[in-house]
Motif scaffolding. Sequence first.
Motif, PDB file in Angstrom:
ATOM      1  N   ARG A 119       0.851  -1.191   0.000  1.00 44.61           N
ATOM      2  CA  ARG A 119       0.000   0.000   0.000  1.00 44.61           C
ATOM      3  C   ARG A 119       0.884   1.237   0.000  1.00 44.61           C
ATOM      4  O   ARG A 119       1.898   1.315   0.681  1.00 44.61           O
ATOM      5  N   GLU A 123      -3.030   5.102   1.321  1.00 40.67           N
ATOM      6  CA  GLU A 123      -3.913   3.994   0.953  1.00 40.67           C
ATOM      7  C   GLU A 123      -4.246   3.140   2.166  1.00 40.67           C
ATOM      8  O   GLU A 123      -3.415   2.959   3.048  1.00 40.67           O
ATOM      9  N   ASP A 127      -8.208  -0.402   0.047  1.00 40.54           N
ATOM     10  CA  ASP A 127      -7.831   0.073  -1.292  1.00 40.54           C
ATOM     11  C   ASP A 127      -7.013  -0.988  -2.022  1.00 40.54           C
ATOM     12  O   ASP A 127      -7.215  -1.249  -3.205  1.00 40.54           O
TER      13      ASP A 127
END
Length: 138
Positions: A119, A123, A127
């Motif tokens: 990530r 994020e 996500d």
Amino acid sequence: MATSESLKPSYIYKLIPSSAPPPNPLPPILPVSELDRSSGFIHLSTAAQIPNTLKFFFTDETQVYVLRIPYDPLDAKIRWEDPKAEVCGPRGGEGLFPHLYNDLKLGSGEVESVGTWARNEGESWDDVIGKTKDWLIY
């Protein structure tokens, strides 16, 4: 009414932090985490449980490895229990996780594939899961 057979997942998953990446290629037996060793079983998650497992246990991680494991070959070695293995129940019961009881052995013979999920700043794990929805099989 759904039966326990209809709740059987196609795959179960092992999440591994970036601080302990799995060797490539996977060996017949992977190193065991301290949590799994002290518990006496391998902690696993279903696809539906992965979001909360990431949120609660991998909060500080920016990258994890996700091992996708076919369920059927391990069915007889899986117990559906709460996270501390204090409450058992039927397969897929609410709040129950698949725990692998096989002398802490998990490796190339059981793992179908390995996903590397990262990530970016800002994020969430949700996500990241949204971007991997084709790989994550419920």
